[in-house]
Motif scaffolding. Structure first.
Motif, mmCIF file in Angstrom:
data_model
loop_
_atom_site.group_PDB
_atom_site.id
_atom_site.type_symbol
_atom_site.label_atom_id
_atom_site.label_comp_id
_atom_site.label_asym_id
_atom_site.label_seq_id
_atom_site.Cartn_x
_atom_site.Cartn_y
_atom_site.Cartn_z
ATOM 1 N N GLY A 32 -22.705 -95.449 -72.186
ATOM 2 C CA GLY A 32 -21.749 -94.901 -71.248
ATOM 3 C C GLY A 32 -21.683 -95.681 -69.957
ATOM 4 O O GLY A 32 -22.270 -96.759 -69.822
ATOM 5 N N GLU A 33 -20.948 -95.129 -69.009
ATOM 6 C CA GLU A 33 -20.728 -95.726 -67.703
ATOM 7 C C GLU A 33 -21.796 -95.235 -66.737
ATOM 8 O O GLU A 33 -22.016 -94.031 -66.614
ATOM 9 C CB GLU A 33 -19.346 -95.320 -67.194
ATOM 10 N N VAL A 34 -22.454 -96.160 -66.061
ATOM 11 C CA VAL A 34 -23.480 -95.811 -65.079
ATOM 12 C C VAL A 34 -22.890 -95.982 -63.689
ATOM 13 O O VAL A 34 -22.340 -97.034 -63.355
ATOM 14 C CB VAL A 34 -24.732 -96.700 -65.233
ATOM 15 N N LEU A 45 -28.846 -92.981 -60.141
ATOM 16 C CA LEU A 45 -27.989 -93.609 -61.140
ATOM 17 C C LEU A 45 -27.774 -92.612 -62.272
ATOM 18 O O LEU A 45 -28.733 -92.103 -62.848
ATOM 19 C CB LEU A 45 -28.634 -94.892 -61.666
ATOM 20 N N VAL A 46 -26.507 -92.334 -62.563
ATOM 21 C CA VAL A 46 -26.152 -91.333 -63.563
ATOM 22 C C VAL A 46 -25.300 -91.998 -64.636
ATOM 23 O O VAL A 46 -24.340 -92.705 -64.334
ATOM 24 C CB VAL A 46 -25.377 -90.159 -62.922
ATOM 25 N N LEU A 47 -25.667 -91.774 -65.899
ATOM 26 C CA LEU A 47 -24.908 -92.287 -67.033
ATOM 27 C C LEU A 47 -24.037 -91.171 -67.575
ATOM 28 O O LEU A 47 -24.517 -90.074 -67.835
ATOM 29 C CB LEU A 47 -25.861 -92.793 -68.117
ATOM 30 N N GLU A 48 -22.739 -91.462 -67.742
ATOM 31 C CA GLU A 48 -21.805 -90.507 -68.347
ATOM 32 C C GLU A 48 -21.341 -91.069 -69.678
ATOM 33 O O GLU A 48 -20.842 -92.190 -69.744
ATOM 34 C CB GLU A 48 -20.593 -90.261 -67.451
ATOM 35 N N THR A 49 -21.498 -90.295 -70.752
ATOM 36 C CA THR A 49 -21.072 -90.726 -72.077
ATOM 37 C C THR A 49 -19.596 -90.412 -72.279
ATOM 38 O O THR A 49 -18.977 -89.706 -71.479
ATOM 39 C CB THR A 49 -21.887 -90.020 -73.179
ATOM 40 N N GLN A 66 -33.137 -101.547 -59.715
ATOM 41 C CA GLN A 66 -32.402 -102.300 -58.711
ATOM 42 C C GLN A 66 -31.334 -103.189 -59.345
ATOM 43 O O GLN A 66 -30.240 -103.331 -58.807
ATOM 44 C CB GLN A 66 -33.363 -103.126 -57.860
ATOM 45 N N ALA A 67 -31.633 -103.774 -60.516
ATOM 46 C CA ALA A 67 -30.658 -104.614 -61.214
ATOM 47 C C ALA A 67 -29.439 -103.805 -61.643
ATOM 48 O O ALA A 67 -28.296 -104.246 -61.486
ATOM 49 C CB ALA A 67 -31.309 -105.289 -62.420
ATOM 50 N N VAL A 68 -29.661 -102.612 -62.171
ATOM 51 C CA VAL A 68 -28.551 -101.757 -62.596
ATOM 52 C C VAL A 68 -27.785 -101.247 -61.381
ATOM 53 O O VAL A 68 -26.552 -101.232 -61.366
ATOM 54 C CB VAL A 68 -29.057 -100.589 -63.474
ATOM 55 N N PRO A 73 -20.565 -99.729 -60.734
ATOM 56 C CA PRO A 73 -20.490 -99.132 -62.075
ATOM 57 C C PRO A 73 -20.540 -100.198 -63.172
ATOM 58 O O PRO A 73 -19.926 -101.251 -63.053
ATOM 59 C CB PRO A 73 -19.148 -98.409 -62.079
ATOM 60 N N VAL A 74 -21.264 -99.866 -64.240
ATOM 61 C CA VAL A 74 -21.470 -100.789 -65.358
ATOM 62 C C VAL A 74 -21.659 -99.970 -66.634
ATOM 63 O O VAL A 74 -22.172 -98.859 -66.595
ATOM 64 C CB VAL A 74 -22.697 -101.700 -65.091
#
Length: 104
Positions: A32-34, A45-49, A66-68, A73-74
């Motif tokens: 998903g989108e972080v 940091l929250v991931l949405e599917t 830190q990299a993410v 958004p990625v």
């Protein structure tokens, strides 16, 4: 005497139930989108599917976090262990990240 025996038995039952750890959750893989949510220093940091499930990401390695965060958004594929905890005062599903990879 009978009342004391019942009380003692009840206490053993309560103690036995209270000392059992919660069942361990198996690792899962989600995509998903972080995005970063919240205000610093409380941002997470929250991931949405695609199915609109949300996971607060908890990284084992601060360099990975830190990299993410630098790229958010990625889109990511994340393998981790889910658990329930509180974030900003409400229950939220957390995902202890074991591995992650960029999808784009």
């Amino acid at each position: 005497m009978r009342c004391y025996g019942l009380l003692l038995l009840s206490m053993f039952f309560v103690i036995g139930c209270a000392t059992q750890p919660p069942p361990a959750q198996p690792p899962i893989v989600v995509e998903g989108e972080v995005v970063s949510r919240g205000q610093a220093p409380f941002a997470a940091l929250v991931l949405e599917t695609a199915a609109h499930n949300y996971y607060l990401l908890v990284f084992e390695n601060e360099a990975d976090r830190q990299a993410v965060a630098a790229e958010a958004p990625v889109r990511l594929r994340v393998e981790g262990t889910p658990y329930l905890d509180r974030w900003q005062g409400i229950p939220y599903t957390h995902l202890r990240v074991h591995r992650w990879e960029r999808l784009r």
